[in-house]
Each structure stands twice: as structure tokens, then as C-alpha cells.
Design an enzyme around this catalytic site. Structure first.
Site, short mmCIF file in Angstrom:
data_model
loop_
_atom_site.label_atom_id
_atom_site.label_comp_id
_atom_site.label_asym_id
_atom_site.label_seq_id
_atom_site.Cartn_x
_atom_site.Cartn_y
_atom_site.Cartn_z
CE LYS A 45 -8.33 4.99 7.90
NZ LYS A 45 -7.37 3.88 8.04
CG HIS A 97 2.46 -27.09 -2.47
ND1 HIS A 97 2.56 -28.42 -2.77
CD2 HIS A 97 2.44 -27.03 -1.12
CE1 HIS A 97 2.58 -29.14 -1.66
NE2 HIS A 97 2.51 -28.30 -0.64
CD GLU A 100 -3.00 -0.44 2.45
OE1 GLU A 100 -2.57 -0.84 3.55
OE2 GLU A 100 -4.08 0.15 2.32
#
Ligand code: M6R
Length: 602
Positions: free
Chosen positions: A597, A501, A485
Site C-alpha cells: 500500500k 502509430h 494490479e
């Protein structure tokens, strides 16, 4: 969190209080109120909702000339956001404002009621003003009555009291909640932080816990348990923007540091000696419930995942977690023995709100875990538990995640006790660990400067893998989300046992692995997974209480006995890492690109 302002002097008091409260509105805006004594007469006004409502209500009122005044903006903890519960609280001839929680208020209230005192509100605060008047009725000495009152309070408080019994005085006390005193000539100000008094006062004194006293005739008398004490003021900052951040560079940084304190707020009145209590809940909500489904987005989804491990392991109740935007369109099969929990910092996230409405249409009982009272999600839910993190301004959520996770841990113990799936011994161990959480969240200078130093090595590369197992898998997801972010670098959270994997194909020295290696949960298993990555030349930053010789970089944590304490301590490390990488890259930490926000669109 609430905000407090006080003023003694000749200026227009209403304006000083309202402007000051405006600066503190970020601390809560359920309701606001002011009380003023001038010409020996008390006046007061209260309004629910934003401060503008109080401004509208007081527009024709003027208060110039000498007087004393107090104001408050509220973030509800005890009692709903109604006008009766709004501060200032009144007795017969006095008013009080308070920020914090009086833990023994019920005991004090019962005693006062036995003396014939009538309470108007559901708040803990109202006990302060009645206790003061009770003592005054016995000794007719205002300061003595105030000292005696303060002596009886347990818990956290910053409080101001005015009374017609001493119409030229403001009484104050602080313990565990912030308060300062500002000075400008004979004018004296009180506030929860610098910003309301910047531009008005020139000197400031930051009260310490346990201090109390009174202001009168341009002078402050200060006391603590040893009696009267002297104090010295210092010049007040003049930069308001800096003051709002309490001296931190960014709101996110301030919020990371605040976590220890707000966590105590989240627990107060809920973590009792031998059990968890939520005044918001009762056994009826859980009648017929055999299953829990949690729906959320982003960071709140990560706390939900953490909660699902706890709920299944400790409360022994099946729990599924869904990303709200997926849940809405998957045509989910819902059973009415499912309690539907939504988690949201803002309470306004469109996908989460719509998921909640869907579940309600199907007849499910609902509970929200939210940071904003009166938000759409809270209003839509049958019950709500507020996280009490205080307003979070940084777009990258930190303290909201910490408090959501704590509420889920508490809820787990609450349900476990209710459904008798936990022994008292195990419950005592969990409660004890819980009480240590604020300490595990403290940011030391040593830790912060270590991460500042380390961050310069993590500004490039072709990606980050945050890896962990069990409870530490959701934390890995959250660590990766924080980094991407605000750094704009690619990061993924992965279960460490799953790397082989597929993703391990990416391993080389330019693949940065942030390994969460708690001592108290599957340490040997995680260690093997990290060794596999190291053998393929991945660069490893290990976070663990246990030294790990294959680590290229190592952050040693302290707690090693309870997984949740390790969880919270490691959470802080990942938050600080993201912060410092972002700072070095010159990004906007608080308002990263492309984000908002509150996401009110689907
Ligand atoms: O207000 P909410 O908790 O419902 O918000 C959900 C997400 O939008 C939010 O957590 C988002 O992921 C944050 N920016 C994370 O830091």
C-alpha cells in the site's frame, strides 16, 4: 472521517471507549480523546497522534460504576491536529464529539462570540457545545437545548453530547455521517460503525439522517422533524472482519461505493456558491508563479496528468507532469517561478518525497495534495491540501484517485479565479458540474451486476488496451493500472489517436479494447479511432452515453454534458470491471501479489 464511540452503563467505560476507538482508528488518527461523567463529575483526556498515546495517558485512570461516556478519534478537517483541536470539545459543563462538517459554523461562532463565548479550538465542532450551553442558560432544559442546537446546524454530523446538567444522559443526532446505537440489557452503546460494539451489544439500530434524541435509564428516545418516533432494533452481526468492510466483500469494493460520500467531504467548505475556497491556501503562494510542475507515482501520477489538462485548459497556466522516479535522476532544470506540486495518497512514497526535497533545495515553492495529514510529504511541503478520502485499505487505489482528481479540478478553478483567466459564467458552469459529482459516482445495482456479468468474457486474451483522448487518456492509464494490479492480466492505457502509430498491429479478436467514449469531448474523433480497431477485428467494450453499434459489449453511461462528470462516471465503470475480473480469477483483491500500500523504498 472521524470515529465516535459512546457508552452508558456500569462497565469499565475507559476500556469500552478505547477498544471501540481502536476499531475506528482507520477513520483517522490525528488525535483521540474521551470524556466521562461519573458521580456527577466530568473527566476528560486527549492526546495527539495514535490511540496508543491516549492509552498511555489514561493508564492509571479507572471508571467502573455507573456513568456516561463519549470518545472520538480524529481526522483533521478544520484546524491542525493539536490537543486543543482534539475532541471531545468542552464548554463550561458539557462535552461534545462530532464526525462531519458543520458548514455554517463560522456564522454560529460569530454569534456566540458576540454573546461573550470564548472558543479554545479552531474546529467547527466546538460551536455545538457552546450553542447547547447558550440555550441551557436560557431555559435550563437539557433536551430542549440540544434540540434547538441541532436545529441550527447545517452540514453533515454525527454527534454525541454529555453534560453535567443531565449526568445520566447521552444526547445524540445524525445527519449525513454514520452512527448507530447498540443495546445489551440496560447498557447502551453508540458508534460510527458496527465493529466497536460487536461482542458487547446484541441488538442494533442504525440511525437515519435527521434523527436525534437521548439515551437514559436503559432507554432511547428517538425524534425527527415530526416529533417522537418508535423504532425497532435488529440483531447485531457477530463477525468483526465482515463488519469492518460494512458488509462488502472487499475493502476495494467498499471504497468504490464510498466514493460518492467522500467526494462530498472533499468539497465541503471548499465549493462555495460562486467560487472555490481553500483555507489552506492564499494568494501569496501563487505570487510570481507562472508555471506548475506536478510529480507523483502510480495512480497519483494519473490524477496529476488529468490535472495538467485542466490547469492548462481552464486556468491557462503551463503545467508539466513528471513520474517521480524519473524526475529524480534526469537532472531537471527547475525555475523558481514554478510551483512544485506533489500528489500522494499515503504521503510516504519515497520517490515523491525525494523529488519534493530536490525541488525545495532549488528554492521552489511547494504544495502537496495528500490523503494523510502529518505524513512526510505533508510535513515537507510549504502547503498541503488534504483529499479527505478517509483511510484507503485496498492496495488498488480508488477513492484516493477520485478525490485527488477533484482537488486538482478545484485547484484549477481557484487559480483561474485568482489569475482572472476564467469568466464568472464559465466558473458557475464548472461549480454546478462539480456539485453533481457525488451523484455521478453512485454505484447502482444495475451497473454493478452488468459488470459482474460482462467480466466473465474478459478473463483471457492476449491483452487489454484502455483507450481515450484528452482527459480520458489519463483515465485510460488508470483503468489499465487497476486491471493489471488485481487481475494480473496485461493491460495498457493508450491515447486512442496513437493506436495507429504501432499498437494497432496487435489487433485481433483476442485483443480487448476498453474504449472510453465521452459525448462531451471529441466524441467523433474517438469514434473513428475505435472504428479502426473494430475493422481489424479487435473485441470492443465501449463505455459511452451514446450507443455504439460496432461495440461487442456496451456500458451506457448517463452523464453527457460535462467532461468531468463523464470522467467520474466512467472511472467507476473501469474500477468495477477490474474488481469483478479479479474476483472471477480468484485473486486477492485487497492485497494483490507483489504490491504494497505504501512504497517507502525507491
Ligand atoms: O501513496 P501514493 O499515492 O504516493 O502511492 C503511489 C503509488 O504507489 C500508488 O498509487 C499505486 O500505484 C497504487 N497501488 C495504485 O492503485
Amino acid at each position: 472521517m472521524c470515529g465516535i464511540v459512546g457508552y452508558i452503563g456500569n462497565e469499565e467505560k475507559k476500556e469500552i471507549l478505547l477498544d471501540g476507538l481502536q476499531e475506528l482508528e482507520y477513520r483517522g488518527y490525528d488525535s483521540a480523546g474521551i470524556a466521562i461523567i461519573e458521580n456527577e463529575k466530568l473527566n476528560y483526556f486527549k492526546a495527539i497522534g495514535k490511540l496508543q498515546n491516549l492509552r498511555d495517558k489514561t493508564k492509571d485512570y479507572q471508571s467502573s460504576g455507573f456513568g456516561v461516556s463519549i470518545g472520538h478519534t480524529r481526522w483533521a478537517t478544520h484546524g491542525k491536529p493539536t490537543e486543543l483541536n482534539a475532541h471531545p470539545h468542552l464548554g463550561k459543563f458539557s462535552f461534545v464529539v462530532h464526525n462531519g462538517i458543520i458548514e455554517n459554523y463560522q456564522e454560529l461562532k460569530t454569534q456566540l462570540q458576540e454573546e461573550g463565548v470564548h472558543f479554545l479550538s479552531q474546529t467547527d465542532t466546538e460551536t455545538i457545545v457552546h450553542l447547547f450551553e447558550y440555550y441551557y442558560s436560557q431555559n435550563s432544559d437539557s433536551f430542549n437545548s440540544f434540540s434547538k442546537t441541532i436545529d441550527r446546524l447545517h452540514g453533515a454530523y454525527a454527534t454525541l453530547l454529555i453534560s453535567e446538567s443531565s449526568p445520566d444522559t447521552i444526547f445524540f443526532a445524525k445527519n449525513g455521517s454514520p452512527m448507530l446505537i447498540g443495546f445489551d440489557g440496560d447498557d447502551i452503546y453508540f458508534a460510527s460503525s458496527d465493529t466497536p460494539i460487536i461482542g458487547r451489544a446484541t441488538e442494533v439500530y442504525y440511525l437515519e439522517d435527521g434523527e436525534y434524541g437521548y439515551a437514559k435509564n436503559g432507554e432511547v428516545k428517538l425524534f425527527d422533524k415530526n416529533g417522537e418516533k418508535s423504532f425497532s432494533t435488529k440483531p447485531l452481526a457477530t463477525d468483526k472482519a465482515m463488519a469492518q468492510k460494512d458488509g462488502y466483500r472487499f475493502f476495494m469494493e467498499k471504497e468504490i461505493y464510498e466514493q460518492s460520500l467522500v467526494m462530498s467531504d472533499t468539497m465541503i467548505g471548499r465549493v462555495l456558491e460562486d467560487r472555490i475556497d481553500f483555507e489552506e491556501l492564499d494568494s501569496e503562494l501563487f505570487e510570481g508563479v507562472t508555471n506548475i510542475k506536478i510529480c507523483a507515482c502510480g495512480t497519483s501520477y494519473h490524477s496529476a496528468l488529468t490535472g495538467s489538462y485542466l490547469l492548462e485548459r481552464v486556468a491557462k497556466i503551463p503545467c508539466q507532469v513528471e513520474i517521480a522516479s524519473e524526475f529524480r535522476y534526469k537532472e531537471p532544470l527547475l525555475r523558481d517561478d514554478t510551483l512544485f506540486i506533489t500528489i500522494s495518497q499515503s504521503g510516504e512514497t519515497a520517490d515523491t518525497l525525494e523529488a519534493l526535497k530536490m525541488a525545495k533545495r532549488e528554492g521552489l515553492k511547494s504544495l502537496s495534495i495528500c490523503n494523510v495529514d502529518n505524513s512526510s510529504i505533508v510535513r515537507e511541503s510549504d502547503r498541503a491540501i488534504l483529499t479527505r478520502a478517509g483511510i484507503e485499505k485496498g492496495v488498488a487505489s480508488t477513492k484516493a484517485f477520485a478525490t485527488q482528481t477533484m482537488v486538482l479540478w478545484m485547484l484549477t478553478l481557484y487559480i483561474a479565479k485568482l489569475q482572472k483567466t476564467i469568466s464568472q459564467d464559465r466558473l458557475d458552469i464548472e461549480l454546478d458540474a462539480m456539485r453533481h459529482t457525488p451523484k455521478a459516482l453512485l454505484v447502482t445495482d444495475k451497473l454493478h451486476s452488468k459488470l459482474t456479468r460482462l467480466s466473465k468474457r474478459y478473463l483471457h486474451g492476449h491483452g487489454f488496451f484502455f483507450i481515450g483522448r484528452d482527459l480520458f487518456f489519463p483515465l485510460a492509464l488508470e483503468g489499465a493500472l487497476k486491471l493489471k494490479e488485481i487481475s494480473y492480466l496485461h493491460a495498457e492505457g493508450y491515447p486512442s489517436g496513437e493506436m495507429k502509430h504501432g499498437p494497432i498491429a496487435l489487433a485481433d479478436s483476442e485483443l480487448f479494447t476498453i474504449a472510453l467514449m465521452p459525448k462531451s469531448l471529441h466524441y467523433e474523433k474517438i469514434k473513428s479511432n475505435v472504428e479502426e480497431l473494430s475493422a481489424r477485428d479487435a473485441t470492443i467494450l465501449a463505455i459511452s452515453p451514446e450507443p455504439f453499434e460496432l461495440a461487442d459489449d456496451f456500458v451506457q453511461t448517463i452523464y453527457d454534458t460535462h467532461p468531468m462528470l463523464e470522467f467520474f462516471e466512467m472511472m467507476v465503470v473501469t474500477q468495477l470491471l477490474a474488481l469483478e475480473v479479479s474476483v472471477r480469477l480468484g485473486n486477492d483483491v485487497d492485497m494483490p501479489r507483489n504490491l504494497a500500500k505504501s512504497v517507502t523504498v525507491e
